[in-house]
Structure formats: structure tokens, C-alpha cells
Design a protein around this motif. Structure first.
Motif: not given
Length: 389
Positions: A121, A125, A131-134
Motif C-alpha cells: 500500500e 492525501s 483524508s487519505w487514500k490507498t
């Protein structure tokens, strides 16, 4: 034990880092009252932890790895990843565990990955950590570092590490998202993609100056133009006690923020104390010394005027000066007496009669020309002749 401190006035005052109230999962952070603070790792143990990091192109953004508690912990299981978007004044926990991180596009893109365990992963951001995404990789790898070009204005990153002992590089290109360039940096607020931000470390003035920065709004779905130069406005503030520190020879009192005399020698207004004493103690028993000095780099004007310290002159330092002053006074008196005598004599009748007699004799003198008689053996001067052709 090691504790982290932060200064907002170039080292004039040091404060604990404010701990976040919530963790990255939304739960409350339990901490002993009075001993609760955030502590961050530096570059000492880079094999286990990641040092705190900021960049001048990403205004106000700082990331670091550490823990909340009475002191810094060197156990990896106690460490989490934290972020501040206001220059270190407030902090939030963004991810559990130790992560390596990098900034891009003037802080519009934040990228991080687990550094202690194999992972597939890459976390990112696009709203300054709100917020954080992968991004999922094809296989797990041990991430060693995440890199970007030296100016950190691009949206392209390299994540490199190992898989089974072999080196691996992953290329991340956020331009593929198709976001347009941000608009109207010269008109922040309103319909612009930019906002105005000022550091507020207990006030609006930092080192005697109020600085206002223009930066991208966290929720704007756009990227900064790579060569954009975002403006910064600087306005001086009135001076306060916080803009000054104790001068050499003084120290902060234990029971207040005032400066008091220390055991160190003083520094006078014209150099070392000895030179100041020689200049100031000629006719006085004390001389004035500055107790406070402006913190280097401070740009405040007016306002607070620091008090001065009255230092005592060394015993007997003005005796020699007094003797010299007495001799100077004697010479002055003699000069005045001499001038008075000359004036008296010049105005007396006897002197005026003598002067008139000498003047009349000079008028009756019969001056006769010497003539042009040539002296024996000395030829008379003749003008040079002019040759004509």
C-alpha cells in the motif's frame, strides 16, 4: 529522558508540542494530565524511525513520527505518524505506526508508506491530510524511501525498496488523475482555488512581523502550476517583551520573565565593559547598560521600550578623571585671565597714547627710492632680447 520542544521566536521561548485530542481512528488519546505532550523523533535512529520533515514550498506543513506522553519513546510499537498544517502549532495523528513520507506540488500531494514491515500500500492525501487514500501495488515490498525531484513541485514520485532482497522501484504519477491547474492565486478567497493563511502562534506576529501567505485550499481539486510563485505579504508589528531576549551579562529571573544581572561580565554601549567604564565613568558614579536585546531576525517597530541597567563605576575610576578635569579647568582660568589682561591694557589711555605716537612717527618717515645704481661686481639685470628672422 528526551522531550520535544518548539520555538516560534527563533529560540526566545520553548514550548511543548500540543498533543492531538483524537487518534487517527477517531478515539480519544489517554494521557497523564500535566505530562501530556507530543514528542517527535529526529534523524538519530533512522533505521527504526523517520525524522520530522518540512519544506519551504509546502507552507505550514510538517510531518513527523513520535508518540504522545511524558517523554519520547524508542519502542516502535509506541510510535505513530503525525501532521501539522499550521507550522507546528496544532497536530493530528494521521496513521498508526511508523511511515516514510514526502511532499509534492507545493504541499498539494502528500505520500507515505509503512517503513517497518512489507506492504503493498502507498497512502496519499490530496487535501493536506484531511483524508487519505490507498494505491495497491502488485506485490508487497519493504519500502526504503519515497523521493521527488529536488524542488518538490512535481506530482511524480518514486517509492523504492526491496522484494526478497532484490531492489524494486515504483513510479507514482498523480498527473494521471486529470486535475486542472489551480486558478486565481492573485485573488485568494471567494471563487479562487487559494486561501490566505497566517501563522497564529498565540498571536498574529512571528518575530515581530505579521506574515500572510497564499496557499492552495485543501479541498480544491486542482494542482498548483509547477512554476507558480505564491505571494507572501510581510507587515511589521509593534514590539513586545517577546521580541527581546536578555543581553550578555543578564539572565531571565526564575520567578518572572524579566532580565536580571548574572555573573557574566557586561557588554557596554561602546564595546567591552572596560571601554564603557573608561568613557562613562569620567564624571559620574554609574553608567547605563542595555539589559535586553532584540532577537536576531526580529522586525518589530516601536511599542515596548526595554528598561536599562545602571551599573556602578569601579571605585576610584573617576579620581584620575577628576584630576585631569581639574588641570583642564586651571588652564581655562589662566587663558581667561590672559585675555582679560590684554583687553585691559589695550583699552588703557597710556597704551593708546603710545600707539598714537608710534603711528605719527611712521607717517613722518621720508621713504626714498634706492635707485638703479649697480653694485660693484654684480651685473644689472637686462630683459632678454628677441631674435627676429
Amino acid at each position: 529522558s528526551i522531550r520535544s520542544r518548539i520555538s516560534f521566536d527563533a529560540g526566545g521561548n520553548w514550548l511543548p508540542l500540543r498533543p492531538p485530542g483524537k487518534d487517527s481512528s477517531g478515539g480519544n488519546i489517554s494521557c497523564q494530565p500535566g505530562l501530556c505532550a507530543l514528542h517527535l523523533h529526529d534523524a538519530t535512529f533512522q533505521d527504526k524511525f523517520v525524522p520530522f520533515y518540512s519544506y519551504d514550498k509546502a507552507v505550514g506543513i510538517i510531518m513527523g513520527v513520535g508518540n504522545v506522553g511524558p517523554q519520547l519513546s524508542f519502542e516502535p510499537q509506541d510510535a505513530n505518524t503525525y501532521l501539522s498544517r499550521d507550522g507546528g502549532y496544532l497536530w493530528q495523528e494521521v496513521k498508526k505506526g511508523v511511515h516514510i513520507y514526502e511532499f509534492g506540488n507545493h504541499g498539494a500531494v502528500l505520500v507515505m508508506a509503512d517503513i517497518l514491515a512489507a506492504t503493498d500500500e502507498i497512502i496519499y492525501s490530496l487535501d493536506e491530510g484531511n483524508s487519505w487514500k490507498t494505491v495497491h501495488l502488485s506485490s508487497k515490498m519493504n519500502v526504503t524511501n519515497i523521493l521527488i525531484e529536488p524542488r518538490a513541485i512535481s506530482t511524480k514520485f518514486l517509492a523504492y525498496g526491496t522484494v526478497g532482497g532484490a531492489g524494486v522501484v515504483q513510479f507514482l504519477d498523480f498527473d494521471a488523475m486529470g486535475w486542472l491547474p489551480c486558478k486565481k492565486p492573485e485573488e485568494p478567497g471567494g471563487q479562487s482555488d487559494y486561501e490566505v493563511w497566517s501563522p497564529e502562534f498565540g498571536g498574529l506576529c512571528l518575530l515581530g512581523t505579521k506574515r500572510t501567505y497564499v496557499r492552495r485550499k485543501p479541498l480544491s481539486e486542482c494542482f498548483n502550476r509547477r512554476e507558480v510563485k505564491l505571494p507572501m505579504i510581510s507587515v511589521p508589528c509593534p514590539c513586545t517583551r517577546d521580541d527581546f531576549e536578555c543581553n550578555v551579562g543578564f539572565q531571565v529571573a526564575l520567578d518572572s520573565r524579566n532580565c536580571v544581572k548574572s555573573s557574566m561580565p557586561l557588554v557596554g554601549s561602546v564595546g567591552p565593559a572596560e571601554e564603557t567604564e573608561a568613557a562613562e565613568c569620567r564624571f559620574r558614579d554609574t553608567y547605563s547598560v542595555e539589559m535586553y536585546r532584540r532577537i536576531p531576525g526580529n522586525g518589530c517597530v516601536g511599542g515596548f521600550v526595554p528598561p536599562r541597567y545602571e551599573a556602578k563605576c569601579p571605585q576610584g575610576s573617576n579620581e584620575a578623571a577628576g584630576a585631569g578635569a581639574g588641570w583642564s579647568l586651571t588652564r581655562l582660568v589662566l587663558l581667561v585671565l590672559a585675555v582679560a589682561v590684554l583687553v585691559y591694557v589695550a583699552r588703557s589711555e597710556r597704551f593708546q597714547d603710545c600707539w598714537e605716537t608710534l603711528a605719527s612717527r611712521a607717517r613722518n618717515v621720508d621713504f626714498k627710492p634706492v635707485g638703479t645704481t649697480e653694485l660693484p661686481g654684480i651685473p644689472r639685470y637686462r630683459a632678454p632680447s628677441i631674435a627676429r628672422f
